[in-house]
Design an enzyme around this catalytic site. Structure first.
Site, PDB file in Angstrom:
ATOM      1  N   GLU A 242       0.827  -1.201   0.000  1.00  0.00           N
ATOM      2  CA  GLU A 242       0.000   0.000   0.000  1.00  0.00           C
ATOM      3  C   GLU A 242       0.864   1.255   0.000  1.00  0.00           C
ATOM      4  O   GLU A 242       1.870   1.349   0.694  1.00  0.00           O
ATOM      5  CB  GLU A 242      -1.004   0.032   1.148  1.00  0.00           C
ATOM      6  N   ASP A 321      -7.285  -0.287  -3.644  1.00  0.00           N
ATOM      7  CA  ASP A 321      -8.381   0.674  -3.761  1.00  0.00           C
ATOM      8  C   ASP A 321      -9.070   0.565  -5.119  1.00  0.00           C
ATOM      9  O   ASP A 321      -9.734   1.477  -5.569  1.00  0.00           O
ATOM     10  CB  ASP A 321      -7.873   2.098  -3.543  1.00  0.00           C
TER      11      ASP A 321
END
Length: 522
Positions: A242, A321
């Site tokens: 991430e 995401d």
């Protein structure tokens, strides 16, 4: 209509016992340095091996084959466009290979997408088409027939991801969370990649949003260099943790010899992370040889990564995401509880190699589906020239027994049932799985099949007796007065006379007549 197969699995306790017994000999032999792992490949599959090493699979996904020797359930689900019906695609035999013929029959006369990829583990962490996220709209399913490939001597299908496609499970069981240790691998392809974010497989957020550093732990494969410098052209195996694709604790590559895998048709990509202070990246040629470690060291030095904060969702084809601009190929992959030993990783790689991804189809020299061929020009100027791809475009050039292996592979094609019409044919690249010959602005290119009706039509050619009286001519499916033609060493679809230079009537009949020969690539 083919009835839906039950999504059945052996009872977990029974399978666990069988897995341990089946794989123990293989792992023990590796640890002792004796025996050949290939010898046990038929009875010890990747999740058997990892279970025997004490790091059982908590997710096991494949469109191609079973990943447990005892697995006899469904691999994936397809949905056809004609009526919206679905069918589960299973195995030819327990512990074996996908029953691709069932898909072909169910989808005959229409098109299908892949709607679900079943988890073969007892955790039932099945992947379905991903919904909208913080960085991308809801995804669509991948075309079920976009990536035909030979595995274990059988024709099966892989998963070919184009931009806007992805799969996910936000409610999983057993997947690492909050700094727990895990390992994972996937078999992918180095020929179907780009530099967009993010072709991932692994641990992701449960809400389809970026929730901060360390909330992902997934393998990334592509040509995106997030932290400079990266060496070579890629594609690289990286860790998507991430807010960064990491090749080291600093993000950027500290390994100047890691220039990427290059255009290998089949790649094993592997990530291990103890969730606290260490992660490692490996890759290998899924067709031969062992694994190479490109990084093994501390977690990223930026805040939030040590310890990790994984949330336990599973993502395939996108970022956490739902950043979904990437492309990629997926054939199989697993996630484990705990960090597998290097010996277990090596045994899994040996098993993957033993499968024979991209091996011969078993048929050569004809225009029947599944046959491997080369196409030779018949015009007097060019009787030693063959259709080959070069820099993504189709050209003709001389190929002989002394030509390089690359030239021979570039000039070898697999005949597939026509993507737009089953009575016609399409040509898949031998060394770029899932790439087909298609015309664009009348010129021929090698491009990945994206599932669109336009691509299907552009990549379909209908057989006719050679216009010169020799060989075979190939009429464009959607421009039936235009034929596959070489002109000035490039390949076009061309009419006999017209406004374009390649439509010249001079030697047209010879230029559109081809001899179908045995393939140059073995």
């Amino acid at each position: 209509m083919i009835p839906r197969l039950p999504h059945s699995r052996p009872r977990p306790l029974r399978r666990a016992a069988l897995s341990v017994l089946a794989a123990f000999a293989t792992v023990a032999a590796l640890l002792l340095g004796v025996g050949a792992p290939q010898a046990a490949a038929a009875s010890s599959l990747p999740c058997d091996i990892y279970a025997a090493a004490g790091t059982p699979c908590v997710a096991a996904h494949s469109l191609a084959r079973a990943l447990y020797s005892s697995y006899g359930g469904s691999l994936y689900q397809v949905q056809r466009a004609s009526d919206g019906a679905t069918a589960n695609i299973g195995l030819l035999a327990t512990g074996g290979y996908a029953n691709a013929a069932a898909q072909d029959s169910f989808c005959s006369g229409t098109t299908c997408i892949i709607t679900k990829i079943y988890d073969q583990s007892s955790r039932h962490n099945d992947l379905t088409i991903e919904g909208a996220g913080g960085a991308g709209a809801a995804d669509v399913g991948a075309p079920a027939d976009a990536l035909p490939v030979t595995v274990g001597g059988h024709q099966v299908y892989g998963l070919e991801i184009s931009a806007g496609m992805g799969y996910r499970d936000n409610s999983t069981s057993g997947v690492a969370v909050n700094g727990q240790a895990e390992g994972m691998y996937m078999v992918t392809s180095g020929t179907h990649v780009n530099g967009a974010c993010c072709f991932d497989y692994g641990n992701a957020e449960t809400n389809n949003k970026d929730t901060g550093n360390g909330h992902m732990d997934a393998i990334n494969f592509g040509t995106e260099c997030w932290f400079s410098p990266c060496y070579g052209q890629g594609p690289w195996v990286q860790a998507d943790l991430e807010n960064g694709l990491f090749q080291s604790d600093a993000g950027y590559s500290k390994n100047t010899s890691n220039t990427g895998t290059g255009p290998l048709p089949f790649v094993t990509a592997l990530l291990k992370n103890n969730g606290q202070n260490h992660f490692a990246l490996k890759y290998g040629n899924a067709q031969s040889g062992g694994l190479t470690t490109t990084y093994s060291g501390a977690e990223p030095t930026a805040g939030g990564y040590s310890p990790m904060h994984q949330e336990g969702a599973i993502v395939l084809g996108t970022g956490g995401d739902n950043s979904n601009g990437s492309i990629g190929s997926f054939f199989e992959g697993v996630m484990t509880s705990g960090i597998p030993t290097d010996a277990a990783d090596d045994a899994v790689q040996a098993n993957i190699v033993s499968v024979g991804y991209g091996g011969p189809t078993g048929s050569t020299g004809s225009l029947t589906a599944g046959s491997e061929i080369s196409l030779r020009a018949t015009t007097s100027c060019c009787t030693t020239d063959y259709v080959r791809h070069q820099n993504n475009a189709a050209v003709i050039s001389a190929v002989t027994s002394s030509s390089s292996a690359l030239d021979k592979s570039d000039a070898t094609w697999i005949v597939r049932k026509g993507l737009a019409a089953g009575s016609c044919v399409s040509f898949e690249s031998r060394n770029y799985p899932g790439d087909f010959l298609r015309h664009y602005n009348y010129r021929l290119y090698r491009q990945p099949m994206d599932g669109s009706a336009q691509f299907r039509a552009d990549a379909t050619f209908c057989l006719q007796t050679g216009k010169s009286g020799t060989g075979t001519s190939f009429a464009s499916y959607n421009y039936p007065t235009r034929y596959l033609r070489h002109y000035n060493f490039n390949v076009y679809i061309a009419s006999n006379g017209g406004s374009n230079t390649w439509d010249s009537s001079t030697s047209w009949s010879d230029d559109v007549s081809w001899v179908v020969s045995s393939p140059w690539a073995p």
